[in-house]
Design a protein around this motif. Sequence first.
Motif, PDB file in Angstrom:
ATOM      1  N   ASN A   1      98.553  55.661  50.917  1.00 51.50           N
ATOM      2  CA  ASN A   1      97.332  55.514  50.128  1.00 51.50           C
ATOM      3  C   ASN A   1      96.432  56.730  50.218  1.00 51.50           C
ATOM      4  O   ASN A   1      96.277  57.297  51.299  1.00 51.50           O
ATOM      5  CB  ASN A   1      96.534  54.326  50.668  1.00 51.50           C
ATOM      6  CG  ASN A   1      97.014  53.031  50.077  1.00 51.50           C
ATOM      7  OD1 ASN A   1      97.156  52.930  48.870  1.00 51.50           O
ATOM      8  ND2 ASN A   1      97.275  52.049  50.902  1.00 51.50           N
ATOM      9  N   ASP A   2      95.820  57.068  49.098  1.00 50.34           N
ATOM     10  CA  ASP A   2      94.746  58.054  49.183  1.00 50.34           C
ATOM     11  C   ASP A   2      93.405  57.390  48.866  1.00 50.34           C
ATOM     12  O   ASP A   2      92.357  57.987  48.947  1.00 50.34           O
ATOM     13  CB  ASP A   2      94.998  59.255  48.269  1.00 50.34           C
ATOM     14  CG  ASP A   2      95.189  58.839  46.822  1.00 50.34           C
ATOM     15  OD1 ASP A   2      95.269  57.614  46.555  1.00 50.34           O
ATOM     16  OD2 ASP A   2      95.254  59.727  45.967  1.00 50.34           O
ATOM     17  N   LEU A   3      93.450  56.110  48.491  1.00 46.23           N
ATOM     18  CA  LEU A   3      92.211  55.372  48.241  1.00 46.23           C
ATOM     19  C   LEU A   3      91.849  54.609  49.498  1.00 46.23           C
ATOM     20  O   LEU A   3      92.717  54.171  50.237  1.00 46.23           O
ATOM     21  CB  LEU A   3      92.403  54.387  47.088  1.00 46.23           C
ATOM     22  CG  LEU A   3      92.896  55.001  45.790  1.00 46.23           C
ATOM     23  CD1 LEU A   3      93.107  53.913  44.758  1.00 46.23           C
ATOM     24  CD2 LEU A   3      91.910  56.018  45.291  1.00 46.23           C
ATOM     25  N   SER A   4      90.576  54.433  49.725  1.00 51.24           N
ATOM     26  CA  SER A   4      90.132  53.811  50.965  1.00 51.24           C
ATOM     27  C   SER A   4      89.744  52.360  50.786  1.00 51.24           C
ATOM     28  O   SER A   4      89.191  51.962  49.766  1.00 51.24           O
ATOM     29  CB  SER A   4      88.934  54.604  51.489  1.00 51.24           C
ATOM     30  OG  SER A   4      88.100  53.775  52.255  1.00 51.24           O
ATOM     31  N   ARG A   5      90.051  51.556  51.776  1.00 49.49           N
ATOM     32  CA  ARG A   5      89.628  50.172  51.748  1.00 49.49           C
ATOM     33  C   ARG A   5      88.427  49.989  52.670  1.00 49.49           C
ATOM     34  O   ARG A   5      87.940  48.880  52.873  1.00 49.49           O
ATOM     35  CB  ARG A   5      90.786  49.278  52.202  1.00 49.49           C
ATOM     36  CG  ARG A   5      90.550  47.816  51.910  1.00 49.49           C
ATOM     37  CD  ARG A   5      91.754  47.020  52.302  1.00 49.49           C
ATOM     38  NE  ARG A   5      91.377  45.661  52.667  1.00 49.49           N
ATOM     39  CZ  ARG A   5      92.223  44.772  53.117  1.00 49.49           C
ATOM     40  NH1 ARG A   5      93.483  45.081  53.268  1.00 49.49           N
ATOM     41  NH2 ARG A   5      91.813  43.576  53.441  1.00 49.49           N
ATOM     42  N   GLU A   6      88.002  51.106  53.232  1.00 50.99           N
ATOM     43  CA  GLU A   6      86.889  51.175  54.173  1.00 50.99           C
ATOM     44  C   GLU A   6      85.831  50.082  54.000  1.00 50.99           C
ATOM     45  O   GLU A   6      85.672  49.223  54.841  1.00 50.99           O
ATOM     46  CB  GLU A   6      86.192  52.535  53.993  1.00 50.99           C
ATOM     47  CG  GLU A   6      86.285  53.436  55.162  1.00 50.99           C
ATOM     48  CD  GLU A   6      85.301  53.169  56.264  1.00 50.99           C
ATOM     49  OE1 GLU A   6      84.584  54.095  56.579  1.00 50.99           O
ATOM     50  OE2 GLU A   6      85.260  52.060  56.856  1.00 50.99           O
TER      51      GLU A   6
END
Lengths: 201, 304
Positions: B7-12
Motif C-alpha cells: 500500500n501507498d495509501l494510509s489507513r492511519e
Amino acid sequence: MSLVDSINRTTRRIPPWTLYIVGVIPAAWYFYLGVVGRLGVDPVKELEHSYGELALQLLIAGLCVTPLRRFTGIALIRFRRQIGLLAFFYVFCHLLVWLFLDVQILGQIWADILKRPYITIGMAGFVCLIPLAVTSNNFSVRKLGRRWRTLHKLTYLAVLLGAIHFVLLAKGFQLEPLLYLGAILVLLGLRIRLPRRAQPA
Amino acid sequence: MAYRWTNDLSREDATPERAFLNRRQIMAAAAAAAGLGAIGGPRGARAATGELDPNEWDEITTYNNYYEFGTGKSDPAQYADALTTSPWSVTIDGLVDRPGEYSFDDIMSKMTTEERIYRFRCVEAWSMVIPWNGFELADLLDMVGVKSSAKYVAFETALRPDEMRGVSFPVLDWPYVEGLRLDEAMHPLTIIATGIYGRDIPNQNGAPLRLVVPWKYGFKSIKSIVRISLVEDQPPTSWNKANAREYGFYSNVNPEVDHPRWSQATERPIGGGIFAGRKETLMFNGYGDDVAALYEGMDLNKYY
C-alpha cells in the motif's frame, strides 16, 4: 354538492401567491440538508437530482391543469402561473447546482453543453423556459394579447426536452425516466385537436 | 503469492473504532470554533489537503451500484440483505487443470488474505478510497491451474430472482458478466475481496466474494461471483453488451477518454460534503506505474 364543486370551492379560497411560499420550502430544505451533511454521501448529486426531478414534476403538474378541467371539471387555472414559475425556479436551481457545486470548471461546463447531447437538450429546455418566466405577469399577458398564448406553447417543447434529458442520462434500461416521458407524451397527446368534420353552415 | 504489492495509501486516521480525536475531528472543531460550523462535514479536510485516506464504513456501504437490487444508490444497502451468501460456491471451469465447484470455505482455507487500500473510481465520475481485505486473484487461478491456451477470464454474478428484486426488470441482460485479459487477472493489483475494514464484506458490496481491479472503472469489479471461466476468446461483458459505444471491454480509468455522455477528466470524491468540488482523475486511477506496461502499444482511444 358534488366532490368537484367542493374541491373548486376550497381551492378558490387559497390565494395563489401562497404556492410560492410552499413551493420554495423543499428547495431550501434540501439545500439545508446538504449543508449539514444529511443528503447522503454524495450530496451534490442528490441535490442536483432532487431539484431536477421536482422541476419535471412541476412541469407535469402544469400540463395537468387543462386536462383536469376538461375531464373532471376541477379548476386549477388560477394556480398555473405559480406552478410554472416554480418549475422554472427548480430548473434554475438544478442548473445552479450543476454549475457551482458539481462541475465548477468553466471550460468543462462549456464543453459539456456543446458535446453532451443530454446536457445540450437540458440546456435548450431551460432556454425555452426563460421567455415564459419573463412573461409570466399580467402586464405581459395584456401587452402580448393573443401572442402570449402562442408564446407559452413553448412549455410543451420545454417539458419534452426535460423528459428526454432525463431519459438520456440514465444508465442501462431504466423505468423511471421512461414513465416521466410517457406521462408527458400522454399529456401532450391530449392537446392534439383531431380535425373535425366541417360544420354545416 | 500474497503481499506482492504494498500500500501507498494510509489507513492511519481512518479506523472508525479509533477513540482519540483524529485529524478530521480536529479540523471540524477548528472550523466550528471559527464560526463556520462543520459545513460539509469534517471530511472537507481531505479535499483541502488532497491527501488520500479511506472513506468511512457508512459511505462505502450505503452508496452502491448493484443493479440486481435496484438502480438507486441506496437500494443495495436496503435490499441486498435478501441475498443468501452462506453456503456459497464458485464454479471454476474452462481451460483449467482442476475445474470444479469450490466452496467459499474451501477457497478461504487456501488463500492468504491481506489488506489493500485502493482508490475506487466509478464510471459515473465519483470516487472513494476503500480498505479491502482479500487475496490475489492470481493465487486462486494458480490453485486451479490455468492451461496455457487460456487468454481471458470470464466472471459471472449470481442470478437469483427470488432474492434480487432488481432483476425482474431488464436494466441489463442478467446475469451480470465481466471479463479480464489473463495478464490483467494475474496482475498483483487484481484481488478478490472478501472484506472491508477487516469485517466481512457486506452484501451490497458484493458478498461473499467480488473482484477488485483498481485501475479500471468500478463496474469491471464484478460482485458476488458464482462462476470463473478461463477462456480463449474475449468474453462478453454486461455493460459492453448494453452499450458498446459507452463501455468498452477494457474500461481502464482514463481522464483523456471521455464517456460519450460525460467527461472523465475529473471526479467527485465521496465524503467531501456539498462544497468539496471535484478533483482531477488520474491515468489508470493512479496505478499507471504498475499497470501501464500491460497496454503498451495499444491505442487506448480505440480500446477504451
